[in-house]
Design a protein around this motif. Sequence first.
Motif, PDB file in Angstrom:
ATOM      1  N   VAL A 167       0.856  -1.190   0.000  1.00 44.31           N
ATOM      2  CA  VAL A 167       0.000   0.000   0.000  1.00 44.31           C
ATOM      3  C   VAL A 167       0.890   1.238   0.000  1.00 44.31           C
ATOM      4  N   VAL A 168       0.534   2.198  -0.848  1.00 45.34           N
ATOM      5  CA  VAL A 168       1.297   3.436  -0.979  1.00 45.34           C
ATOM      6  C   VAL A 168       0.374   4.625  -0.732  1.00 45.34           C
ATOM      7  N   THR A 169       0.785   5.504   0.157  1.00 48.46           N
ATOM      8  CA  THR A 169       0.032   6.745   0.384  1.00 48.46           C
ATOM      9  C   THR A 169       0.687   7.878  -0.405  1.00 48.46           C
ATOM     10  N   THR A 170      -0.044   8.958  -0.582  1.00 50.26           N
ATOM     11  CA  THR A 170       0.368  10.139  -1.363  1.00 50.26           C
ATOM     12  C   THR A 170       1.005   9.736  -2.693  1.00 50.26           C
ATOM     13  N   TRP A 214       4.187   4.934   4.134  1.00 48.96           N
ATOM     14  CA  TRP A 214       3.345   5.933   4.798  1.00 48.96           C
ATOM     15  C   TRP A 214       3.999   7.319   4.755  1.00 48.96           C
ATOM     16  N   VAL A 215       3.214   8.278   4.294  1.00 56.51           N
ATOM     17  CA  VAL A 215       3.598   9.689   4.321  1.00 56.51           C
ATOM     18  C   VAL A 215       2.521  10.442   5.088  1.00 56.51           C
ATOM     19  N   ASP A 216       2.927  11.257   6.049  1.00 54.05           N
ATOM     20  CA  ASP A 216       1.959  12.125   6.733  1.00 54.05           C
ATOM     21  C   ASP A 216       1.656  13.320   5.830  1.00 54.05           C
ATOM     22  N   PRO A 217       0.461  13.408   5.251  1.00 52.12           N
ATOM     23  CA  PRO A 217       0.160  14.591   4.456  1.00 52.12           C
ATOM     24  C   PRO A 217      -0.036  15.798   5.377  1.00 52.12           C
ATOM     25  N   PRO A 218       0.224  17.012   4.876  1.00 54.50           N
ATOM     26  CA  PRO A 218       0.022  18.193   5.725  1.00 54.50           C
ATOM     27  C   PRO A 218      -1.405  18.243   6.250  1.00 54.50           C
ATOM     28  N   SER A 230      -3.358   7.052  12.696  1.00 51.21           N
ATOM     29  CA  SER A 230      -4.061   6.227  11.710  1.00 51.21           C
ATOM     30  C   SER A 230      -3.166   5.108  11.206  1.00 51.21           C
ATOM     31  N   ALA A 231      -1.915   5.464  10.895  1.00 46.25           N
ATOM     32  CA  ALA A 231      -0.981   4.461  10.389  1.00 46.25           C
ATOM     33  C   ALA A 231      -0.724   3.377  11.425  1.00 46.25           C
ATOM     34  N   ALA A 232      -0.476   3.783  12.654  1.00 48.76           N
ATOM     35  CA  ALA A 232      -0.164   2.815  13.705  1.00 48.76           C
ATOM     36  C   ALA A 232      -1.335   1.872  13.949  1.00 48.76           C
ATOM     37  N   ARG A 233      -2.535   2.401  13.936  1.00 48.75           N
ATOM     38  CA  ARG A 233      -3.698   1.547  14.159  1.00 48.75           C
ATOM     39  C   ARG A 233      -3.855   0.540  13.020  1.00 48.75           C
ATOM     40  N   ALA A 234      -3.621   0.985  11.785  1.00 48.10           N
ATOM     41  CA  ALA A 234      -3.721   0.077  10.647  1.00 48.10           C
ATOM     42  C   ALA A 234      -2.677  -1.025  10.735  1.00 48.10           C
ATOM     43  N   LYS A 287       5.709  -4.759   7.515  1.00 51.63           N
ATOM     44  CA  LYS A 287       6.775  -3.777   7.341  1.00 51.63           C
ATOM     45  C   LYS A 287       6.185  -2.443   6.870  1.00 51.63           C
ATOM     46  N   THR A 288       6.634  -1.373   7.516  1.00 52.81           N
ATOM     47  CA  THR A 288       6.224  -0.020   7.134  1.00 52.81           C
ATOM     48  C   THR A 288       7.467   0.816   6.860  1.00 52.81           C
ATOM     49  N   VAL A 289       7.463   1.499   5.734  1.00 52.99           N
ATOM     50  CA  VAL A 289       8.497   2.482   5.417  1.00 52.99           C
ATOM     51  C   VAL A 289       7.852   3.854   5.579  1.00 52.99           C
ATOM     52  N   PHE A 290       8.390   4.645   6.491  1.00 50.08           N
ATOM     53  CA  PHE A 290       7.801   5.937   6.830  1.00 50.08           C
ATOM     54  C   PHE A 290       8.691   7.073   6.336  1.00 50.08           C
TER      55      PHE A 290
END
Length: 292
Positions: free
Chosen positions: A9-12, A75-79, A96-100, A108-111
């Motif tokens: 899964v990819v955000t932004t 995971w990217v935190d959007p503004p 949100s990311a941690a709960r998911a 594995k999460t790349v932040f």
Amino acid sequence: MGNRTERIVVTTPTGHVGSRVVRLLVQAGVRPRVLMRHPGRLDDAVRELVDVVQVDQGDADAVVRATEGADRLFWVDPPALVDGDPVAGYALMGASAARAVVENGIEKTVFLSSGGAEKRTGAGEIDGLARTEELLDATGADVLHLRCGYFFTNLLPQLDEIQAGTLSTLWPLDHAMPWVDPRDIGEVAALRLLSDDWSGRVVQAVHGPEDLTFARVAEILGAQLGRDVTPIHLSDREFRNALRSAGLGDGQIDGIAGMAAGLSTDYIPEDPRTLLTTTPTTLAEWVCRQLR
């Protein structure tokens, strides 16, 4: 990795980094799931090669649903703002990311973090990325924090000014710091998402090819554009007034100004410059590609 590559899964996915991650995953034979608030912004050619889920990353319930079955997450935190506070906005996204990660068992999460997050406090809005690091660490799952340098693309909002011959900044003109092409960050992120050869909590800086001062950046811009570009140091008051004139609120202004104040004195990145943390694209190459 086998079929596991189909569960990334990819955000932004339209951002400077996320778009590069998506392209590389697709070229590697993966069909990633991309989370977007506005799916209409995705290029039609890309849309055919990914699975799109419309989601607001601040809505934890929606993020949990959108990441069901995933075992890799970029995971990217959007503004975002919570009561005008960008630090709280980033922390909300991180929750949100941690709960998911916990509820869906994401391995594995790349932040996408930032240099300065290791300070935990005193780095302006980067403190919000630090909160996300802590939230992801607390999940107990494998997490890799990419501590990135100053994006070349941060120059884009100043393009008109640069073309007119000046480069204004709150940063001390003689302060050297890592500058990096977001595309190179995307390459590191994609490789890590595809790799099984890391586990636990990992920090990897992405420092770009060299540390630059704003004075040197102005020289490089001038050489590439064929005109003099003069660096101008703004006082805190001048900088804040400029941001206020652009429509930013006090919390946003504090967050941006706090980065320069917190990282321009007595700050040394936790992860030093090495072969592992140095990426290839120079500012001159980026300017040639982007601004000419």
